[in-house]
Write an enzyme that holds these catalytic residues in place. Structure first.
Site, short mmCIF file in Angstrom:
data_model
loop_
_atom_site.label_atom_id
_atom_site.label_comp_id
_atom_site.label_asym_id
_atom_site.label_seq_id
_atom_site.Cartn_x
_atom_site.Cartn_y
_atom_site.Cartn_z
N ARG A 45 0.84 -1.19 0.00
CA ARG A 45 0.00 0.00 0.00
C ARG A 45 0.88 1.24 0.00
O ARG A 45 1.87 1.31 0.73
CB ARG A 45 -0.94 0.02 1.21
CG ARG A 45 -1.95 -1.13 1.18
CD ARG A 45 -2.92 -1.10 2.32
NE ARG A 45 -3.74 -2.30 2.32
CZ ARG A 45 -4.62 -2.63 3.27
NH1 ARG A 45 -4.77 -1.82 4.31
NH2 ARG A 45 -5.33 -3.74 3.18
N GLU A 61 -6.65 -1.00 15.50
CA GLU A 61 -7.23 -1.98 14.58
C GLU A 61 -6.22 -3.06 14.22
O GLU A 61 -5.08 -2.77 13.87
CB GLU A 61 -7.70 -1.28 13.30
CG GLU A 61 -8.28 -2.24 12.27
CD GLU A 61 -8.30 -1.65 10.87
OE1 GLU A 61 -8.28 -2.43 9.90
OE2 GLU A 61 -8.33 -0.41 10.74
N ARG A 72 0.82 -6.34 12.57
CA ARG A 72 0.11 -5.74 13.71
C ARG A 72 -0.08 -6.75 14.84
O ARG A 72 -0.09 -6.37 16.02
CB ARG A 72 -1.23 -5.16 13.25
CG ARG A 72 -1.04 -3.95 12.34
CD ARG A 72 -2.31 -3.16 12.15
NE ARG A 72 -2.03 -1.93 11.39
CZ ARG A 72 -2.81 -0.86 11.38
NH1 ARG A 72 -3.92 -0.85 12.08
NH2 ARG A 72 -2.48 0.21 10.67
N SER A 93 -10.25 -6.28 10.14
CA SER A 93 -11.48 -5.66 9.65
C SER A 93 -12.23 -6.71 8.85
O SER A 93 -11.69 -7.27 7.90
CB SER A 93 -11.14 -4.45 8.78
OG SER A 93 -12.30 -3.70 8.47
#
Length: 422
Positions: A260, A347, A389, A350
């Site tokens: 990304r 987060e 993460r 998702s």
């Protein structure tokens, strides 16, 4: 993509749904374009029918040596009219398609109103954030002190937002990916899949990443895209297909590199590896029927939650509000892990139900068991989980006063029995 027939039936309801996302009314404009397009198509069909009739009449006159000049002149006029109508239909088709492609999915009625993440609703919390007798450190402080998380070398090689992991931390990241895959395949019924990380425009468009998110992805010189997530190739694998109901739900999982550009994130999470240009993620994708998609959404979210529970990472499930729900999603649950070093929930997964939004873009359908015309499938996607993460969460929650990190029990078989990284 949206169903133009549903929009045509109730443009006010369409606008009301999009207004929840802060989007100005477009329903009447689309209906007007659609009406003009259908009128032009009807006129074109009438011209085509008249042209065929003229061809028969002209042929009959010529066989009897009659005068067909007037009919031939009319045929020339009709051909010119048809060319203009074809251009108008194509132009209106393009305008309608482009506008529809730029509009986000309609939200589920259960999604709460609100402009941004401040209006998200916590559904439940699992686990208790650890209390340390010392000041908790962030993952990059821990990793750099161990000499196993190197941002300087990564910057020399690639620039900002990259990391080099070494030794036990590199193995811990690998262990997390393998553990997640094993859980999803052995326990959760997903089929392990290896996918390309380079895809074409059609795959990106079908999964709603184009044109909206072109600036957030990397493109190669030959026109392919580096995937932002394995959702793209997994979901696009059913593009253009008519599936049999007996094969649904189709559940797929993949561990892949993701890329990304992080456009628009300048100044956000610049320290550490929370927001990277390149990262690993275990993705879950489900393809199912409209009747089962809500239950599948809950099931998928529970699969992601179970990973965190087995790792012993405290988390909370959050229902995203209208202003925070992603472009392609009708409804999204975020899982937020507790990070002691930040003293915040962040987060880590998702899970979204896109309903038939992606399926319409890529023409993915199934054949109902009772017969009838093929119906668009529903597609769902979720992180199960983002490896980087999760590594952060494991490090920060498992940290000790001496800077060592306790390895969760479920990961020790993947770490050669190692219980503590020091």
């Amino acid at each position: 993509m949206h169903d133009i027939r549903a929009l045509r039936a109730d443009p006010a309801a369409f606008d009301a749904d999009l207004a929840r996302r802060g989007i100005d009314p477009v329903g009447q404009k689309l209906v007007s374009w659609d009406e003009e397009r259908r009128q032009a198509q009807t006129a074109l069909q009438e011209k085509q029918a008249r042209r065929k009739a003229l061809a028969r009449e002209i042929g009959a006159l010529k066989r009897t040596e009659g005068d067909s000049s007037a009919l031939e002149a009319e045929a020339i006029t009709i051909r010119s009219d048809m060319e203009h109508l074809e251009l108008r239909v194509a132009d209106l088709d393009g305008q309608i398609t482009d506008l529809l492609a730029s509009l986000p999915n309609r939200l589920d009625a259960s999604v709460p109103d609100g402009p941004d993440e401040t209006a998200n609703v916590v559904q439940h919390v699992w686990g208790t954030p650890p209390e340390f007798s010392f000041t908790a450190r962030q993952h990059f402080e821990l990793g750099e002190a161990l000499g196993q998380m190197d941002f300087g070398t990564a910057a020399k090689l690639s620039g900002a937002r990259f990391v080099v992991l070494r030794g036990a931390l590199a193995r811990l990241a690998r262990a997390l990916g393998q553990f997640m895959l094993d859980q999803h395949t052995d326990e959760n019924g997903y089929e392990e899949t290896q996918v390309p990380v380079l895809v074409n425009d059609a795959a990106m468009y079908g999964t709603d990443k184009l044109p909206k998110f072109a600036d957030q992805s990397f493109r190669t010189e030959d026109g392919r895209w580096l995937i932002p997530t394995a959702e793209v190739p997994l979901t696009a694998s059913v593009a253009g297909e008519i599936l049999e109901t007996a094969t649904l739900p189709r559940r797929m999982t993949a561990l892949s590199q993701c890329f990304r550009s992080e456009a628009g994130s300048a100044g956000r999470d610049v320290r550490g590896m929370l927001r990277q240009h390149q990262f690993e993620k275990v993705e879950m994708v489900s393809v199912t029927t409209p009747e089962e998609s809500d239950a599948e959404h809950e099931r998928m979210t529970r699969c992601a939650e179970s990973i965190l529970e087995k790792l012993g990472v405290p988390y909370r499930r959050v229902l995203l509000c209208a202003g925070d729900t992603g472009f392609g999603a009708a409804k999204t649950f975020d899982l937020e892990a507790w990070l002691p070093g930040q003293g915040a929930w962040r987060e880590i997964s998702s899970c979204s139900n896109t309903r038939d939004f992606q399926a319409r873009r890529m023409n993915a359908r199934f054949r109902p068991q009772g017969g009838g015309a093929p119906v668009f499938v529903h597609t769902l996607n979720g992180s199960g989980l983002a490896v980087g993460r999760t590594l952060i969460a494991v490090m920060e929650n498992g940290q000790n006063e001496d800077g060592s990190i306790t390895v969760p029990d479920v990961l020790r078989p993947y770490m050669g029995g190692l219980a503590r990284i020091s």
